[in-house]
Scaffold this motif. Structure first.
Motif, PDB file in Angstrom:
ATOM      1  N   LYS A 173       0.827  -1.217   0.000  1.00 13.43           N
ATOM      2  CA  LYS A 173       0.000   0.000   0.000  1.00 13.43           C
ATOM      3  C   LYS A 173       0.858   1.263   0.000  1.00 13.43           C
ATOM      4  O   LYS A 173       0.353   2.358   0.227  1.00 13.43           O
ATOM      5  CB  LYS A 173      -0.923   0.001   1.210  1.00 13.43           C
ATOM      6  N   GLU A 174       2.175   1.101  -0.216  1.00 14.40           N
ATOM      7  CA  GLU A 174       3.149   2.190  -0.304  1.00 14.40           C
ATOM      8  C   GLU A 174       3.380   2.898   1.023  1.00 14.40           C
ATOM      9  O   GLU A 174       3.780   4.060   1.061  1.00 14.40           O
ATOM     10  CB  GLU A 174       2.759   3.191  -1.392  1.00 14.40           C
ATOM     11  N   SER A 175       3.138   2.207   2.122  1.00 14.51           N
ATOM     12  CA  SER A 175       3.486   2.735   3.445  1.00 14.51           C
ATOM     13  C   SER A 175       4.889   2.251   3.782  1.00 14.51           C
ATOM     14  O   SER A 175       5.212   1.076   3.589  1.00 14.51           O
ATOM     15  CB  SER A 175       2.508   2.220   4.504  1.00 14.51           C
ATOM     16  N   LYS A 176       5.683   3.163   4.293  1.00 16.51           N
ATOM     17  CA  LYS A 176       7.059   2.799   4.622  1.00 16.51           C
ATOM     18  C   LYS A 176       7.076   1.823   5.796  1.00 16.51           C
ATOM     19  O   LYS A 176       6.442   2.051   6.822  1.00 16.51           O
ATOM     20  CB  LYS A 176       7.886   4.031   4.967  1.00 16.51           C
ATOM     21  N   ILE A 177       7.825   0.722   5.621  1.00 16.26           N
ATOM     22  CA  ILE A 177       7.970  -0.282   6.667  1.00 16.26           C
ATOM     23  C   ILE A 177       9.240  -0.033   7.470  1.00 16.26           C
ATOM     24  O   ILE A 177       9.260  -0.149   8.678  1.00 16.26           O
ATOM     25  CB  ILE A 177       7.996  -1.693   6.052  1.00 16.26           C
ATOM     26  N   GLY A 178      10.324   0.291   6.776  1.00 20.11           N
ATOM     27  CA  GLY A 178      11.605   0.486   7.441  1.00 20.11           C
ATOM     28  C   GLY A 178      12.708   0.702   6.424  1.00 20.11           C
ATOM     29  O   GLY A 178      12.442   1.005   5.263  1.00 20.11           O
ATOM     30  N   ASP A 179      13.947   0.520   6.874  1.00 20.38           N
ATOM     31  CA  ASP A 179      15.119   0.728   6.021  1.00 20.38           C
ATOM     32  C   ASP A 179      16.012  -0.502   6.059  1.00 20.38           C
ATOM     33  O   ASP A 179      16.053  -1.225   7.054  1.00 20.38           O
ATOM     34  CB  ASP A 179      15.938   1.931   6.510  1.00 20.38           C
ATOM     35  N   ILE A 180      16.761  -0.694   4.997  1.00 19.11           N
ATOM     36  CA  ILE A 180      17.724  -1.791   4.948  1.00 19.11           C
ATOM     37  C   ILE A 180      19.004  -1.331   5.633  1.00 19.11           C
ATOM     38  O   ILE A 180      19.618  -0.350   5.235  1.00 19.11           O
ATOM     39  CB  ILE A 180      17.990  -2.232   3.502  1.00 19.11           C
ATOM     40  N   ASP A 181      19.383  -2.061   6.693  1.00 17.60           N
ATOM     41  CA  ASP A 181      20.586  -1.738   7.463  1.00 17.60           C
ATOM     42  C   ASP A 181      21.811  -2.525   7.017  1.00 17.60           C
ATOM     43  O   ASP A 181      22.932  -2.119   7.283  1.00 17.60           O
ATOM     44  CB  ASP A 181      20.364  -2.018   8.956  1.00 17.60           C
TER      45      ASP A 181
END
Length: 127
Positions: free
Chosen positions: A44-52
């Motif tokens: 749904k194009e909601s940000k989940i997180g970032d790749i660390d």
């Protein structure tokens, strides 16, 4: 004569090694910067997180991605590991997006990991 043979052998070895090096990147290759520190979104194009982090096996194949999920400004974030194949690339408005078919809540409930500097690996968090 012995020196000439040795010099010739070294020259042939150097030429062979130089010839083995690629002159172009493989056509279907991407750089790790297309993943590392990039945002990941749900369907749904909601940000989940970032790749660390990007996990690579001994043969050089990318096997997993470490995602930071939850929290705010690094406080309360949890690091989880997902298979590399779970993250897909999508192009929208001439920009590449990374997506995963999961929700933030589902991923926040996944087992957490922490980076162990001594072993230079990600290890399960102890609860």
């Amino acid at each position: 004569m012995k020196k000439l043979v040795m010099a010739s052998a070294l020259a042939i070895a150097a030429a062979t090694a130089a010839h083995a090096a690629k002159t172009m990147a493989p056509s279907e290759s991407w750089t790790v910067t297309n993943y590392y520190t990039q945002a990941v979104y749900d369907p749904k194009e909601s940000k989940i997180g970032d790749i660390d982090d990007v996990l690579i096996d001994k043969s050089g194949k990318i096997t997993g991605l470490v995602l930071s999920v939850g929290g705010f400004l690094d406080a309360g974030e949890k690091r989880i590991i997902v298979p590399f194949s779970a993250v897909k690339t999508t192009k929208k408005n001439d920009k590449w997006w990374l997506t995963i078919n999961e929700t933030k809540d589902t991923l926040k409930n996944a087992p957490g990991f922490k980076y162990d500097r001594e072993s230079t690996t990600w290890v399960p968090e102890k609860k």
